[in-house]
Design a protein around this motif. Sequence first.
Motif, PDB file in Angstrom:
ATOM      1  N   LEU A 136       1.852  44.741  67.880  1.00  0.00           N
ATOM      2  CA  LEU A 136       0.951  45.754  67.307  1.00  0.00           C
ATOM      3  C   LEU A 136      -0.345  45.118  66.808  1.00  0.00           C
ATOM      4  CD1 LEU A 136       3.497  47.947  65.320  1.00  0.00           C
ATOM      5  CD2 LEU A 136       2.013  48.729  67.184  1.00  0.00           C
ATOM      6  N   HIS A 137      -0.197  43.934  66.183  1.00  0.00           N
ATOM      7  CA  HIS A 137      -1.370  43.265  65.628  1.00  0.00           C
ATOM      8  C   HIS A 137      -2.285  42.736  66.738  1.00  0.00           C
ATOM      9  CE1 HIS A 137      -3.726  40.843  62.839  1.00  0.00           C
ATOM     10  NE2 HIS A 137      -3.656  39.886  63.752  1.00  0.00           N
ATOM     11  N   THR A 138      -1.686  42.085  67.753  1.00  0.00           N
ATOM     12  CA  THR A 138      -2.489  41.552  68.856  1.00  0.00           C
ATOM     13  C   THR A 138      -3.185  42.689  69.605  1.00  0.00           C
ATOM     14  OG1 THR A 138      -0.831  39.807  69.064  1.00  0.00           O
ATOM     15  CG2 THR A 138      -2.477  39.952  70.804  1.00  0.00           C
TER      16      THR A 138
ATOM     17  N   GLY B 245      -4.463  45.188  68.310  1.00  0.00           N
ATOM     18  CA  GLY B 245      -5.690  45.466  67.561  1.00  0.00           C
ATOM     19  C   GLY B 245      -6.831  44.569  68.015  1.00  0.00           C
ATOM     20  N   HIS B 246      -6.521  43.269  68.219  1.00  0.00           N
ATOM     21  CA  HIS B 246      -7.541  42.350  68.745  1.00  0.00           C
ATOM     22  C   HIS B 246      -7.989  42.799  70.138  1.00  0.00           C
ATOM     23  CE1 HIS B 246      -7.422  38.958  65.890  1.00  0.00           C
ATOM     24  NE2 HIS B 246      -6.142  39.194  65.764  1.00  0.00           N
ATOM     25  N   LEU B 247      -7.013  43.236  70.931  1.00  0.00           N
ATOM     26  CA  LEU B 247      -7.322  43.629  72.302  1.00  0.00           C
ATOM     27  C   LEU B 247      -8.285  44.820  72.303  1.00  0.00           C
ATOM     28  CD1 LEU B 247      -6.721  43.067  75.269  1.00  0.00           C
ATOM     29  CD2 LEU B 247      -4.837  44.696  75.117  1.00  0.00           C
TER      30      LEU B 247
ATOM     31  N   PRO C  49     -11.952  35.350  63.056  1.00  0.00           N
ATOM     32  CA  PRO C  49     -11.067  34.744  62.066  1.00  0.00           C
ATOM     33  C   PRO C  49      -9.882  35.656  61.773  1.00  0.00           C
ATOM     34  CG  PRO C  49     -13.079  35.534  61.029  1.00  0.00           C
ATOM     35  CD  PRO C  49     -13.244  35.760  62.498  1.00  0.00           C
ATOM     36  N   CYS C  50      -8.692  35.093  61.755  1.00  0.00           N
ATOM     37  CA  CYS C  50      -7.498  35.905  61.511  1.00  0.00           C
ATOM     38  C   CYS C  50      -6.354  35.005  61.091  1.00  0.00           C
ATOM     39  CB  CYS C  50      -7.114  36.671  62.768  1.00  0.00           C
ATOM     40  SG  CYS C  50      -5.660  37.703  62.519  1.00  0.00           S
ATOM     41  N   GLY C  51      -5.553  35.464  60.119  1.00  0.00           N
ATOM     42  CA  GLY C  51      -4.399  34.690  59.654  1.00  0.00           C
ATOM     43  C   GLY C  51      -3.083  35.288  60.080  1.00  0.00           C
ATOM     44  N   GLY C  52      -3.104  36.287  60.946  1.00  0.00           N
ATOM     45  CA  GLY C  52      -1.888  37.033  61.285  1.00  0.00           C
ATOM     46  C   GLY C  52      -1.015  36.365  62.328  1.00  0.00           C
ATOM     47  N   THR C  53       0.012  37.079  62.769  1.00  0.00           N
ATOM     48  CA  THR C  53       0.880  36.575  63.840  1.00  0.00           C
ATOM     49  C   THR C  53       0.559  37.322  65.132  1.00  0.00           C
ATOM     50  OG1 THR C  53       2.680  38.143  63.465  1.00  0.00           O
ATOM     51  CG2 THR C  53       2.708  36.120  62.154  1.00  0.00           C
ATOM     52  N   HIS C  54       0.699  36.644  66.244  1.00  0.00           N
ATOM     53  CA  HIS C  54       0.273  37.188  67.540  1.00  0.00           C
ATOM     54  C   HIS C  54       1.281  36.850  68.625  1.00  0.00           C
ATOM     55  CE1 HIS C  54      -3.157  36.208  64.971  1.00  0.00           C
ATOM     56  NE2 HIS C  54      -3.745  37.282  65.461  1.00  0.00           N
ATOM     57  N   VAL C  55       1.261  37.608  69.706  1.00  0.00           N
ATOM     58  CA  VAL C  55       2.081  37.247  70.871  1.00  0.00           C
ATOM     59  C   VAL C  55       1.418  36.064  71.574  1.00  0.00           C
ATOM     60  CG1 VAL C  55       3.006  39.564  71.190  1.00  0.00           C
ATOM     61  CG2 VAL C  55       0.877  38.945  72.341  1.00  0.00           C
TER      62      VAL C  55
HETATM   63 ZN    ZN Z   1      -4.938  38.469  64.368  1.00  0.00          ZN
END
Ligand code: ZN
Length: 278
Positions: free
Chosen positions: A123-125, A127-129, A228-234
């Motif tokens: 879900l988070h990645t 968002g980047h996409l 910049p991002c501190g989250g988790t991604h696939v």
């Molecule tokens: Zn991220």
Amino acid sequence: MVESAGGAPDLPATQLGYFDDMWQLQASAHVLSVLVEESKIAIIVDCTILYPQGGGQPSDKGFILSIDEQTRFRVEDVRTRDGLVYHYGFFEASDLGNSSTFQIGQEVILYVDKSRRQLNSRLHTAGHLIDVCIENIGLSSLQPGKGHHFPDGPFVEYKGAVPASDIESRRAALEAEANRLVAAGSTVQAAVCSYEEARNRCGGQLPDYIAKDSKPRIVSIGSSFGCPCGGTHVKDISEIGSMKVSQIRVKKGLTKVSYNVCICQRTNVPRPSRKKCR
Ligand SMILES: [Zn+2]
């Protein structure tokens, strides 16, 4: 026994293991504190791989286990406060009647709930996409704002407005572009950079909240450009599965793009339990 809470414990900042390796789901650590806050038990360790809620992303769930696995602490929620990561949850009853707490300094094993991590990361990645797709379909005048990457209605918001007459065509174009990129696949990279390099990789500008003497973590899809991002991604955006851009709404100069991820046809990643594909 558990210690009682007396304000913030005087402990070194928790090291963030997920910052360097977003795909490590098991790691050892040492217990620094076991405390009770408003009748909730919290564990603090020296280095954690469990992602604390933040950046528009929900926290991981998981376990903290003693080496002999007889003491089991189920982690229900993870939060950061004053540089410390608090793992909230409860001790599960042990078959052998062993101690139901950890000793300070005890070595433990951390486990991240894999299916929840994967769903959160997808879900988070995604968002980047959508950020990438916004550029690709010619809406680069929109400035990235906040994101909400929870399963209960994920969205990304931008400063700037899409004309009302364009909304449906833009929604369709965004969805098509997102699915084109997902089908093509592309690796997701996270690198800790100097401030200067980070600024270059973000197209010459970094948000104000990033300190000049800090080392930002830049996340990019495919190219060396990123944000910049501190989250988790696939690891690869193909893991996102097909994407649905369900709605674009423009209000008070903000454009809100609601989306969801769907993996009904895929078998290599677990299915989200609640959401059905539309
Ligand atoms: Zn991220």
